[in-house]
Motif scaffolding. Sequence first.
Motif, PDB file in Angstrom:
ATOM      1  N   PHE A 210      30.434  52.647  34.870  1.00 29.06           N
ATOM      2  CA  PHE A 210      31.562  52.648  35.789  1.00 29.06           C
ATOM      3  C   PHE A 210      31.345  51.538  36.811  1.00 29.06           C
ATOM      4  O   PHE A 210      30.236  51.015  36.949  1.00 29.06           O
ATOM      5  N   ARG A 211      32.421  51.190  37.495  1.00 29.99           N
ATOM      6  CA  ARG A 211      32.337  50.123  38.493  1.00 29.99           C
ATOM      7  C   ARG A 211      32.005  50.745  39.847  1.00 29.99           C
ATOM      8  O   ARG A 211      32.778  51.536  40.381  1.00 29.99           O
ATOM      9  N   GLU A 212      30.857  50.373  40.387  1.00 30.21           N
ATOM     10  CA  GLU A 212      30.408  50.964  41.639  1.00 30.21           C
ATOM     11  C   GLU A 212      31.202  50.423  42.828  1.00 30.21           C
ATOM     12  O   GLU A 212      31.936  49.448  42.727  1.00 30.21           O
ATOM     13  N   GLY A 213      31.011  51.057  43.987  1.00 24.36           N
ATOM     14  CA  GLY A 213      31.633  50.600  45.218  1.00 24.36           C
ATOM     15  C   GLY A 213      32.956  51.291  45.492  1.00 24.36           C
ATOM     16  O   GLY A 213      33.383  52.193  44.761  1.00 24.36           O
ATOM     17  N   ILE A 230      37.194  43.677  43.072  1.00 27.42           N
ATOM     18  CA  ILE A 230      37.032  42.430  42.313  1.00 27.42           C
ATOM     19  C   ILE A 230      35.552  42.143  42.086  1.00 27.42           C
ATOM     20  O   ILE A 230      34.740  42.240  43.002  1.00 27.42           O
ATOM     21  N   VAL A 231      35.216  41.777  40.860  1.00 23.80           N
ATOM     22  CA  VAL A 231      33.872  41.304  40.523  1.00 23.80           C
ATOM     23  C   VAL A 231      34.026  39.849  40.094  1.00 23.80           C
ATOM     24  O   VAL A 231      34.703  39.569  39.103  1.00 23.80           O
ATOM     25  N   PRO A 232      33.458  38.894  40.850  1.00 20.32           N
ATOM     26  CA  PRO A 232      33.692  37.475  40.563  1.00 20.32           C
ATOM     27  C   PRO A 232      33.420  37.068  39.121  1.00 20.32           C
ATOM     28  O   PRO A 232      34.091  36.189  38.584  1.00 20.32           O
ATOM     29  N   SER A 233      32.452  37.709  38.467  1.00 20.55           N
ATOM     30  CA  SER A 233      32.073  37.290  37.115  1.00 20.55           C
ATOM     31  C   SER A 233      33.002  37.840  36.030  1.00 20.55           C
ATOM     32  O   SER A 233      32.886  37.453  34.877  1.00 20.55           O
ATOM     33  N   GLU A 234      33.944  38.746  36.390  1.00 22.49           N
ATOM     34  CA  GLU A 234      34.800  39.310  35.352  1.00 22.49           C
ATOM     35  C   GLU A 234      35.744  38.230  34.822  1.00 22.49           C
ATOM     36  O   GLU A 234      36.305  37.442  35.570  1.00 22.49           O
ATOM     37  N   ASN A 235      35.899  38.191  33.528  1.00 28.78           N
ATOM     38  CA  ASN A 235      36.749  37.202  32.850  1.00 28.78           C
ATOM     39  C   ASN A 235      36.375  35.769  33.233  1.00 28.78           C
ATOM     40  O   ASN A 235      37.236  34.896  33.343  1.00 28.78           O
ATOM     41  N   ASP A 236      35.095  35.543  33.416  1.00 26.91           N
ATOM     42  CA  ASP A 236      34.625  34.209  33.804  1.00 26.91           C
ATOM     43  C   ASP A 236      34.929  33.216  32.688  1.00 26.91           C
ATOM     44  O   ASP A 236      34.607  33.450  31.523  1.00 26.91           O
ATOM     45  N   ARG A 237      35.557  32.117  33.043  1.00 25.97           N
ATOM     46  CA  ARG A 237      35.918  31.099  32.047  1.00 25.97           C
ATOM     47  C   ARG A 237      34.778  30.122  31.758  1.00 25.97           C
ATOM     48  O   ARG A 237      34.940  29.155  31.026  1.00 25.97           O
ATOM     49  N   GLY A 238      33.624  30.386  32.362  1.00 20.44           N
ATOM     50  CA  GLY A 238      32.488  29.504  32.139  1.00 20.44           C
ATOM     51  C   GLY A 238      32.609  28.244  32.974  1.00 20.44           C
ATOM     52  O   GLY A 238      33.129  28.252  34.073  1.00 20.44           O
ATOM     53  N   SER A 239      32.131  27.133  32.440  1.00 20.49           N
ATOM     54  CA  SER A 239      32.165  25.873  33.189  1.00 20.49           C
ATOM     55  C   SER A 239      33.610  25.446  33.421  1.00 20.49           C
ATOM     56  O   SER A 239      34.472  25.571  32.553  1.00 20.49           O
ATOM     57  N   GLU A 340      44.490  46.027  47.319  1.00 22.21           N
ATOM     58  CA  GLU A 340      45.798  45.806  46.711  1.00 22.21           C
ATOM     59  C   GLU A 340      46.169  44.326  46.749  1.00 22.21           C
ATOM     60  O   GLU A 340      46.668  43.777  45.757  1.00 22.21           O
ATOM     61  N   PHE A 341      45.937  43.684  47.889  1.00 25.93           N
ATOM     62  CA  PHE A 341      46.246  42.260  48.000  1.00 25.93           C
ATOM     63  C   PHE A 341      45.438  41.451  46.982  1.00 25.93           C
ATOM     64  O   PHE A 341      45.988  40.590  46.282  1.00 25.93           O
ATOM     65  N   CYS A 342      44.143  41.716  46.891  1.00 28.45           N
ATOM     66  CA  CYS A 342      43.304  40.983  45.950  1.00 28.45           C
ATOM     67  C   CYS A 342      43.802  41.140  44.518  1.00 28.45           C
ATOM     68  O   CYS A 342      43.845  40.166  43.749  1.00 28.45           O
ATOM     69  N   ARG A 343      44.197  42.348  44.160  1.00 32.01           N
ATOM     70  CA  ARG A 343      44.674  42.589  42.793  1.00 32.01           C
ATOM     71  C   ARG A 343      46.014  41.911  42.537  1.00 32.01           C
ATOM     72  O   ARG A 343      46.303  41.488  41.412  1.00 32.01           O
ATOM     73  N   ASP A 344      46.864  41.770  43.560  1.00 27.41           N
ATOM     74  CA  ASP A 344      48.119  41.033  43.395  1.00 27.41           C
ATOM     75  C   ASP A 344      47.837  39.563  43.116  1.00 27.41           C
ATOM     76  O   ASP A 344      48.502  38.929  42.296  1.00 27.41           O
ATOM     77  N   VAL A 345      46.851  39.008  43.810  1.00 22.97           N
ATOM     78  CA  VAL A 345      46.484  37.606  43.572  1.00 22.97           C
ATOM     79  C   VAL A 345      45.931  37.436  42.158  1.00 22.97           C
ATOM     80  O   VAL A 345      46.294  36.499  41.440  1.00 22.97           O
ATOM     81  N   VAL A 346      45.067  38.364  41.750  1.00 27.50           N
ATOM     82  CA  VAL A 346      44.505  38.305  40.396  1.00 27.50           C
ATOM     83  C   VAL A 346      45.612  38.383  39.349  1.00 27.50           C
ATOM     84  O   VAL A 346      45.602  37.654  38.348  1.00 27.50           O
ATOM     85  N   LEU A 382      37.769  34.683  46.477  1.00 25.94           N
ATOM     86  CA  LEU A 382      37.702  33.228  46.346  1.00 25.94           C
ATOM     87  C   LEU A 382      36.696  32.814  45.275  1.00 25.94           C
ATOM     88  O   LEU A 382      36.934  31.848  44.531  1.00 25.94           O
ATOM     89  N   GLN A 383      35.588  33.540  45.178  1.00 22.40           N
ATOM     90  CA  GLN A 383      34.617  33.249  44.121  1.00 22.40           C
ATOM     91  C   GLN A 383      35.234  33.499  42.745  1.00 22.40           C
ATOM     92  O   GLN A 383      35.026  32.718  41.802  1.00 22.40           O
ATOM     93  N   TYR A 384      35.985  34.596  42.639  1.00 27.61           N
ATOM     94  CA  TYR A 384      36.651  34.895  41.366  1.00 27.61           C
ATOM     95  C   TYR A 384      37.633  33.777  41.004  1.00 27.61           C
ATOM     96  O   TYR A 384      37.661  33.301  39.864  1.00 27.61           O
ATOM     97  N   LEU A 385      38.466  33.364  41.968  1.00 29.06           N
ATOM     98  CA  LEU A 385      39.478  32.344  41.698  1.00 29.06           C
ATOM     99  C   LEU A 385      38.835  31.019  41.318  1.00 29.06           C
ATOM    100  O   LEU A 385      39.350  30.294  40.460  1.00 29.06           O
ATOM    101  N   ALA A 386      37.711  30.695  41.949  1.00 32.92           N
ATOM    102  CA  ALA A 386      37.008  29.458  41.599  1.00 32.92           C
ATOM    103  C   ALA A 386      36.547  29.505  40.146  1.00 32.92           C
ATOM    104  O   ALA A 386      36.644  28.512  39.418  1.00 32.92           O
TER     105      ALA A 386
END
Length: 481
Positions: A210-213, A230-239, A340-346, A382-386
């Motif tokens: 499960f996802r903690e926090g 949000i977990v920054p590494s989820e769906n990471d596109r790599g380089s 909620e805001f973060c998930r709307d951006v995602v 921001l880490q996720y979006l990057a």
Amino acid sequence: MSRDKVASGIAGLDQVLDGGFPRNRITLVEGAPGTGKTTVGLQFMLAAAERGERALFFSVAQSEGELRMIAESHGMDLSKIWVRSSEIDERPEDSAISVDSSESSLAQLVHDVTEAINTVKPDVMVFDSLLELRLLSSGSVAYRQNLLALRQQIRQAEVTALLLDHVADDPASGHEQGILHGVLKLEAILPPIGSMHRRLSVVKMRGSKFREGYHDFRIRSGGVSVFPRIVPSENDRGSVTLEQLGIEDETLSRMLGGGLEFGTTALIAGQAGSGKSTLSTLFARQAALQGKEAALFLFEERPEIFQARSSSLGMPLEESMKSGNLSLRHYDPTEVSPGEFCRDVVAAVEHGARVVVIDSLTGYLNALPDRDNVLTHLHTLLQYLARQGCLVLVTLAQKGLLGEPPVSELETSYLADSVIILRQYAHRSQIRRSIAVLKKRHSVHERGIQELVIRPGAVEVIELSPEAAESAQAAQEMTGA
């Protein structure tokens, strides 16, 4: 979804639980009154019924009429669910089973639960709530024995069950977390202003990921919506290749070393009226005209005012919005949680947005009581979006008017790869705007100060005359980014 999991009926919660509740196991859902326990239980039942499974809702806490009232407020149809409530049903032709709990002893209640399980033979069930079982028990030891007996009945029937319970300081409580397979905790926090802030956490879930926090959630008409952390590494596109967003304005492009890179964050900071929103709009529109989708999230201006102002400055947005290359969304900061805001951006990024504008960070954070945690949310976002290869533009309002040192209450420059500073300064009989690129990690940039001109029909950056540069330099030397 794994065969070992049963969907909760709430998409965001299934993400938190890595697919749903463990099959043929018992999960405790606990929280104070009004946190949404019953609504979660009803959504779980309805999802099971839609899959063709037999669903039993056994309620000692509320009458069948009260359950139906809750369901109707969310537009839920309980006709496919077996309901056992605390009052005699006035409509015997209905498929529900009812119990007069006011005359039932604890032994009778246990008997009624057993009878309901044997009669309905449910695949999933909800028991609402353990508080009544606790109150009917003679003490802590008796309550634990009764809880173990209830657990045994459910296990023997191979039912996936939710047991609802009120969070209490009663010394008889607390046994549930050790006895049951999983624990989901719901919380509601009333801020000084604005709507209730609700969040949930998985305390434990034996043998299951499960996802903690903490994860924010909202109760709307229609049920509970959960916004997983949000977990920054989820769906990471790599380089990510640092492709640049080209800028038509030659002076601004030169100042930025050719443009702003995708996969980075740019902070645009300045005092009121210095042009932060206008400059961020210029970048977003430039992206849309190049066929890249841009999503703007507004916390201060209403979309219609924002559009009208942009059009008056020679930056019409309507065509890009019609083509789907540009979208606007406005928020009342007191009515939206960080999750909620973060998930709307995602969601916007998942639908194709390459440029994200947050205007303004100050308007958002000033309306929230727990500012430090919100900054952590934002940093994670921001880490996720990057990692998704997005260019993010964040505007930050600084205190201070003309001639006053600009002040930022928030230390946010560490969030950004690029920092653009805007100032207003007096030159002769005019108030002008200056622009400087204070920081840029991913390319060489000019460190000079130029003039930002905002006038009807045009937004442009022009080189300052030596005389005007002295006045602009005095304004730019004031720190506070």
